[in-house]
Design a protein around this motif. Structure first.
Motif, PDB file in Angstrom:
ATOM      1  N   HIS A 196       0.764  -1.102   0.125  1.00  0.00           N
ATOM      2  CA  HIS A 196      -0.198  -0.038   0.142  1.00  0.00           C
ATOM      3  C   HIS A 196       1.096   1.439   0.227  1.00  0.00           C
ATOM      4  N   ASP A 197       1.885   1.284   0.893  1.00  0.00           N
ATOM      5  CA  ASP A 197       2.470   1.886   1.131  1.00  0.00           C
ATOM      6  C   ASP A 197       3.674   2.795  -0.169  1.00  0.00           C
ATOM      7  N   SER A 198       4.306   1.717  -1.355  1.00  0.00           N
ATOM      8  CA  SER A 198       5.043   1.544  -2.656  1.00  0.00           C
ATOM      9  C   SER A 198       3.546   2.246  -3.534  1.00  0.00           C
ATOM     10  N   THR A 199       2.192   1.841  -3.823  1.00  0.00           N
ATOM     11  CA  THR A 199       1.382   1.827  -4.476  1.00  0.00           C
ATOM     12  C   THR A 199       1.077   3.470  -4.063  1.00  0.00           C
ATOM     13  N   MET A 200       0.872   4.231  -3.161  1.00  0.00           N
ATOM     14  CA  MET A 200       1.205   4.728  -2.708  1.00  0.00           C
ATOM     15  C   MET A 200       1.512   6.459  -3.378  1.00  0.00           C
ATOM     16  N   ASP A 201       3.108   5.789  -2.796  1.00  0.00           N
ATOM     17  CA  ASP A 201       4.778   6.281  -3.294  1.00  0.00           C
ATOM     18  C   ASP A 201       4.016   6.913  -4.873  1.00  0.00           C
ATOM     19  N   ARG A 202       3.731   5.637  -5.510  1.00  0.00           N
ATOM     20  CA  ARG A 202       3.941   5.941  -7.207  1.00  0.00           C
ATOM     21  C   ARG A 202       3.381   6.468  -7.753  1.00  0.00           C
ATOM     22  N   ASN A 203       2.586   6.638  -7.013  1.00  0.00           N
ATOM     23  CA  ASN A 203       0.974   7.189  -7.224  1.00  0.00           C
ATOM     24  C   ASN A 203       1.270   8.669  -6.864  1.00  0.00           C
ATOM     25  N   ALA A 204       1.980   9.431  -6.247  1.00  0.00           N
ATOM     26  CA  ALA A 204       1.890  10.650  -5.504  1.00  0.00           C
ATOM     27  C   ALA A 204       3.340  11.266  -6.772  1.00  0.00           C
ATOM     28  N   GLN A 205       4.247  10.010  -7.639  1.00  0.00           N
ATOM     29  CA  GLN A 205       5.597  10.267  -8.040  1.00  0.00           C
ATOM     30  C   GLN A 205       4.616  10.355  -9.314  1.00  0.00           C
ATOM     31  N   THR A 206       3.400   9.552  -9.594  1.00  0.00           N
ATOM     32  CA  THR A 206       3.076   9.790 -11.234  1.00  0.00           C
ATOM     33  C   THR A 206       2.341  11.183 -11.383  1.00  0.00           C
ATOM     34  N   GLN A 207       1.414  11.582 -10.215  1.00  0.00           N
ATOM     35  CA  GLN A 207       1.315  12.911 -10.370  1.00  0.00           C
ATOM     36  C   GLN A 207       2.205  14.551 -10.375  1.00  0.00           C
ATOM     37  N   PHE A 208       2.987  14.000  -9.447  1.00  0.00           N
ATOM     38  CA  PHE A 208       4.580  15.059  -9.882  1.00  0.00           C
ATOM     39  C   PHE A 208       4.546  15.140 -10.664  1.00  0.00           C
ATOM     40  N   ASP A 209       4.860  13.738 -12.216  1.00  0.00           N
ATOM     41  CA  ASP A 209       5.624  14.115 -12.909  1.00  0.00           C
ATOM     42  C   ASP A 209       4.737  14.800 -14.172  1.00  0.00           C
ATOM     43  N   SER A 210       3.362  14.422 -13.522  1.00  0.00           N
ATOM     44  CA  SER A 210       2.301  15.075 -14.984  1.00  0.00           C
ATOM     45  C   SER A 210       2.287  16.255 -14.109  1.00  0.00           C
ATOM     46  N   LEU A 211       1.681  17.009 -13.235  1.00  0.00           N
ATOM     47  CA  LEU A 211       2.192  18.582 -12.797  1.00  0.00           C
ATOM     48  C   LEU A 211       3.095  18.994 -13.214  1.00  0.00           C
TER      49      LEU A 211
END
Length: 79
Positions: A36-51
């Protein structure tokens, strides 16, 4: 993807003092939390990269908007 979680959640050795079901349950919960923590980190990184990509595209668009406009020259009238 689960290998880092396996390292963070080692299984306790089963022995006379340990309960096999509790041991397995605790390891499963730990693995679930790690994933779960790894998935949340990946989602946050994806949002950051998108922004970041959106900001870069806007900066490029602003540069294009600031370029001087070139007008087409009028054709020569030949008579």
């Amino acid at each position: 993807m689960a290998l880092p979680a396996m390292a963070a959640c080692p299984s306790l050795p089963d022995g006379p003092a340990s309960d096999n079901v509790t041991n397995g349950q605790q390891q499963a919960l730990c693995l679930q939390q790690e994933l779960h923590d790894s998935t949340m980190d990946r989602n946050a990184q994806t949002q950051f990269d998108s922004l970041k990509s959106t900001i870069q595209q806007q900066q490029i668009q602003r540069r294009f908007d600031q370029l001087p406009t070139i007008t087409r020259p009028t054709p020569w009238d030949r008579k």
